[in-house]
Design a protein around this motif. Structure first.
Motif, PDB file in Angstrom:
ATOM      1  N   GLU A  74     -10.728  -8.031  14.747  1.00 26.74           N
ATOM      2  CA  GLU A  74      -9.240  -8.298  14.212  1.00 26.74           C
ATOM      3  C   GLU A  74      -9.373  -6.951  12.801  1.00 26.74           C
ATOM      4  OE1 GLU A  74      -6.196 -11.336  12.975  1.00 26.74           O
ATOM      5  OE2 GLU A  74      -7.292 -11.684  14.554  1.00 26.74           O
ATOM      6  N   TYR A  75     -10.275  -7.207  12.201  1.00 22.08           N
ATOM      7  CA  TYR A  75     -10.195  -6.348  10.877  1.00 22.08           C
ATOM      8  C   TYR A  75      -9.957  -4.887  11.050  1.00 22.08           C
ATOM      9  CZ  TYR A  75     -15.321  -5.346  11.679  1.00 22.08           C
ATOM     10  OH  TYR A  75     -16.477  -5.005  12.148  1.00 22.08           O
ATOM     11  N   PHE A  76     -10.716  -4.480  12.285  1.00 25.41           N
ATOM     12  CA  PHE A  76     -10.329  -3.233  12.583  1.00 25.41           C
ATOM     13  C   PHE A  76      -8.846  -2.655  12.757  1.00 25.41           C
ATOM     14  CE2 PHE A  76      -9.764   0.573  15.870  1.00 25.41           C
ATOM     15  CZ  PHE A  76     -10.833   1.279  15.093  1.00 25.41           C
ATOM     16  N   GLY A  77      -8.113  -3.651  13.406  1.00 24.63           N
ATOM     17  CA  GLY A  77      -6.439  -3.417  13.358  1.00 24.63           C
ATOM     18  C   GLY A  77      -6.084  -3.355  12.180  1.00 24.63           C
ATOM     19  N   VAL A  78      -6.504  -4.104  11.252  1.00 25.41           N
ATOM     20  CA  VAL A  78      -5.861  -4.090   9.869  1.00 25.41           C
ATOM     21  C   VAL A  78      -6.317  -2.854   9.132  1.00 25.41           C
ATOM     22  CG1 VAL A  78      -5.830  -5.246   7.535  1.00 25.41           C
ATOM     23  CG2 VAL A  78      -6.034  -6.652   9.751  1.00 25.41           C
ATOM     24  N   ALA A  79      -7.473  -2.349   9.178  1.00 26.00           N
ATOM     25  CA  ALA A  79      -8.008  -1.131   8.652  1.00 26.00           C
ATOM     26  C   ALA A  79      -7.102   0.093   9.199  1.00 26.00           C
ATOM     27  CB  ALA A  79      -9.351  -0.648   8.697  1.00 26.00           C
ATOM     28  N   LEU A  80      -7.061   0.147  10.418  1.00 29.22           N
ATOM     29  CA  LEU A  80      -6.216   1.074  11.154  1.00 29.22           C
ATOM     30  C   LEU A  80      -4.834   1.213  10.768  1.00 29.22           C
ATOM     31  CD1 LEU A  80      -6.683   3.063  13.478  1.00 29.22           C
ATOM     32  CD2 LEU A  80      -6.155   1.453  14.952  1.00 29.22           C
ATOM     33  N   VAL A  81      -4.278   0.022  10.482  1.00 30.88           N
ATOM     34  CA  VAL A  81      -2.922   0.173  10.001  1.00 30.88           C
ATOM     35  C   VAL A  81      -2.445   0.405   8.570  1.00 30.88           C
ATOM     36  CG1 VAL A  81      -0.881  -1.414   9.209  1.00 30.88           C
ATOM     37  CG2 VAL A  81      -1.900  -1.611  11.600  1.00 30.88           C
ATOM     38  N   VAL A  82      -3.650   0.248   7.689  1.00 28.16           N
ATOM     39  CA  VAL A  82      -3.514   0.647   6.342  1.00 28.16           C
ATOM     40  C   VAL A  82      -3.801   2.193   6.261  1.00 28.16           C
ATOM     41  CG1 VAL A  82      -4.705   0.671   4.099  1.00 28.16           C
ATOM     42  CG2 VAL A  82      -4.371  -1.418   5.268  1.00 28.16           C
ATOM     43  N   PHE A  83      -4.872   2.941   7.060  1.00 29.22           N
ATOM     44  CA  PHE A  83      -4.639   4.136   7.271  1.00 29.22           C
ATOM     45  C   PHE A  83      -3.571   4.838   7.712  1.00 29.22           C
ATOM     46  CE2 PHE A  83      -9.178   3.079   6.400  1.00 29.22           C
ATOM     47  CZ  PHE A  83      -9.510   3.879   5.366  1.00 29.22           C
ATOM     48  N   LYS A  84      -3.027   4.289   8.930  1.00 29.99           N
ATOM     49  CA  LYS A  84      -1.988   4.930   9.546  1.00 29.99           C
ATOM     50  C   LYS A  84      -0.862   5.079   8.578  1.00 29.99           C
ATOM     51  CE  LYS A  84      -2.664   3.690  14.384  1.00 29.99           C
ATOM     52  NZ  LYS A  84      -1.803   3.266  15.599  1.00 29.99           N
ATOM     53  N   VAL A  85      -0.397   4.075   7.874  1.00 31.01           N
ATOM     54  CA  VAL A  85       0.684   3.999   6.994  1.00 31.01           C
ATOM     55  C   VAL A  85       0.573   5.071   5.880  1.00 31.01           C
ATOM     56  CG1 VAL A  85       2.091   2.616   5.330  1.00 31.01           C
ATOM     57  CG2 VAL A  85       1.558   1.584   7.517  1.00 31.01           C
ATOM     58  N   ALA A  86      -0.649   5.031   5.199  1.00 26.00           N
ATOM     59  CA  ALA A  86      -0.788   5.855   4.036  1.00 26.00           C
ATOM     60  C   ALA A  86      -0.947   7.254   4.546  1.00 26.00           C
ATOM     61  CB  ALA A  86      -2.206   5.461   3.553  1.00 26.00           C
ATOM     62  N   GLY A  87      -1.497   7.567   5.915  1.00 23.33           N
ATOM     63  CA  GLY A  87      -1.516   8.962   6.502  1.00 23.33           C
ATOM     64  C   GLY A  87      -0.181   9.294   6.681  1.00 23.33           C
ATOM     65  N   SER A  88       0.891   8.650   7.191  1.00 23.74           N
ATOM     66  CA  SER A  88       2.338   8.682   7.843  1.00 23.74           C
ATOM     67  C   SER A  88       3.066   9.172   6.346  1.00 23.74           C
ATOM     68  CB  SER A  88       2.864   8.016   8.571  1.00 23.74           C
ATOM     69  OG  SER A  88       2.818   6.694   8.012  1.00 23.74           O
ATOM     70  N   ILE A  89       2.674   8.437   5.334  1.00 22.39           N
ATOM     71  CA  ILE A  89       3.538   8.545   4.082  1.00 22.39           C
ATOM     72  C   ILE A  89       3.053   9.999   3.548  1.00 22.39           C
ATOM     73  CG2 ILE A  89       3.767   8.036   1.591  1.00 22.39           C
ATOM     74  CD1 ILE A  89       3.552   4.964   2.841  1.00 22.39           C
ATOM     75  N   ALA A  90       1.795  10.202   3.571  1.00 25.70           N
ATOM     76  CA  ALA A  90       1.062  11.750   3.284  1.00 25.70           C
ATOM     77  C   ALA A  90       1.916  12.641   3.820  1.00 25.70           C
ATOM     78  CB  ALA A  90      -0.368  11.599   3.090  1.00 25.70           C
ATOM     79  N   LEU A  91       2.048  12.655   5.243  1.00 27.78           N
ATOM     80  CA  LEU A  91       2.763  13.800   6.074  1.00 27.78           C
ATOM     81  C   LEU A  91       4.307  14.042   5.631  1.00 27.78           C
ATOM     82  CD1 LEU A  91       1.572  13.222   9.678  1.00 27.78           C
ATOM     83  CD2 LEU A  91       0.801  14.941   8.176  1.00 27.78           C
ATOM     84  N   VAL A  92       4.762  13.011   5.207  1.00 27.20           N
ATOM     85  CA  VAL A  92       6.283  13.473   4.897  1.00 27.20           C
ATOM     86  C   VAL A  92       6.563  13.564   3.539  1.00 27.20           C
ATOM     87  CG1 VAL A  92       7.014  11.819   6.731  1.00 27.20           C
ATOM     88  CG2 VAL A  92       6.704  10.834   4.673  1.00 27.20           C
ATOM     89  N   ILE A  93       5.313  13.320   2.527  1.00 32.45           N
ATOM     90  CA  ILE A  93       5.634  13.831   1.157  1.00 32.45           C
ATOM     91  C   ILE A  93       5.181  15.411   1.007  1.00 32.45           C
ATOM     92  CG2 ILE A  93       4.813  13.526  -1.114  1.00 32.45           C
ATOM     93  CD1 ILE A  93       4.436  10.581  -0.591  1.00 32.45           C
ATOM     94  N   PRO A  94       6.409  16.035   0.714  1.00 32.69           N
ATOM     95  CA  PRO A  94       6.190  17.467   0.636  1.00 32.69           C
ATOM     96  C   PRO A  94       5.175  18.039  -0.456  1.00 32.69           C
ATOM     97  CG  PRO A  94       8.677  17.155   0.627  1.00 32.69           C
ATOM     98  CD  PRO A  94       7.845  16.127   0.701  1.00 32.69           C
ATOM     99  N   LYS A  95       5.007  17.283  -1.517  1.00 29.55           N
ATOM    100  CA  LYS A  95       4.093  17.805  -2.724  1.00 29.55           C
ATOM    101  C   LYS A  95       2.690  17.612  -2.087  1.00 29.55           C
ATOM    102  CE  LYS A  95       6.768  18.063  -6.168  1.00 29.55           C
ATOM    103  NZ  LYS A  95       7.217  19.402  -6.859  1.00 29.55           N
ATOM    104  N   ILE A  96       2.309  16.964  -1.295  1.00 28.98           N
ATOM    105  CA  ILE A  96       0.728  16.640  -0.663  1.00 28.98           C
ATOM    106  C   ILE A  96       0.589  17.835   0.273  1.00 28.98           C
ATOM    107  CG2 ILE A  96      -0.748  15.369   0.552  1.00 28.98           C
ATOM    108  CD1 ILE A  96       0.758  12.839  -0.517  1.00 28.98           C
ATOM    109  N   LYS A  97      -0.285  18.639   0.033  1.00 28.66           N
ATOM    110  CA  LYS A  97      -0.555  20.017   0.705  1.00 28.66           C
ATOM    111  C   LYS A  97      -2.197  20.096   0.703  1.00 28.66           C
ATOM    112  CE  LYS A  97       3.342  22.234  -0.886  1.00 28.66           C
ATOM    113  NZ  LYS A  97       4.234  23.516  -0.625  1.00 28.66           N
TER     114      LYS A  97
END
Length: 127
Positions: free
Chosen positions: A43-66
């Protein structure tokens, strides 16, 4: 240039919705937890996966992050989709559950290609 921006943002927003919004809203449901257990992950793998998915998706949509950060995000999502497909195929056999991550991987590839097209065009316009 306008067509390239539309294609990039359409693909990127789809990734953001699939990998950021949906997991953030549904990760603690019993169905999501059962899905992680069904694949044989703790179950902890699912939690870690969600944290990285949310952080990564936010990084994709922020234009300043390159640069390297964006490259690592694309790579991380690529690995995620490939391994999700392999996991579903190994547990459930080849079917919709194994194909869907590859469809999302194709959308990610479109986002990645157009990200580089847009950056290349911006680099040349600055000269």
């Amino acid at each position: 240039m306008k067509k390239e921006k539309i294609i990039f943002w359409a693909a990127t927003i789809l990734i953001f919705l699939f990998e950021g919004v949906m997991p953030a809203l549904t990760s603690q449901t019993e169905m999501a937890k059962e899905g992680i257990r069904h694949l044989g992950y703790p179950e902890y793998f699912g939690v870690a996966l969600v944290v990285f998915k949310v952080a990564g998706s936010i990084a994709l949509v922020i234009p300043k992050i390159k640069g390297r950060v964006k490259e690592w995000v694309y790579a991380g999502f690529g690995f995620d989709f490939i391994f999700a497909s392999i996991s579903h195929w190994a547990v459930d056999g080849f079917g919709g559950q194994a194909i869907f991550p590859l469809v999302v991987f194709a959308i990610l590839a479109v986002s990645y290609i157009y990200y580089h097209k847009l950056n290349r065009n911006q680099d040349y316009s600055a000269l």
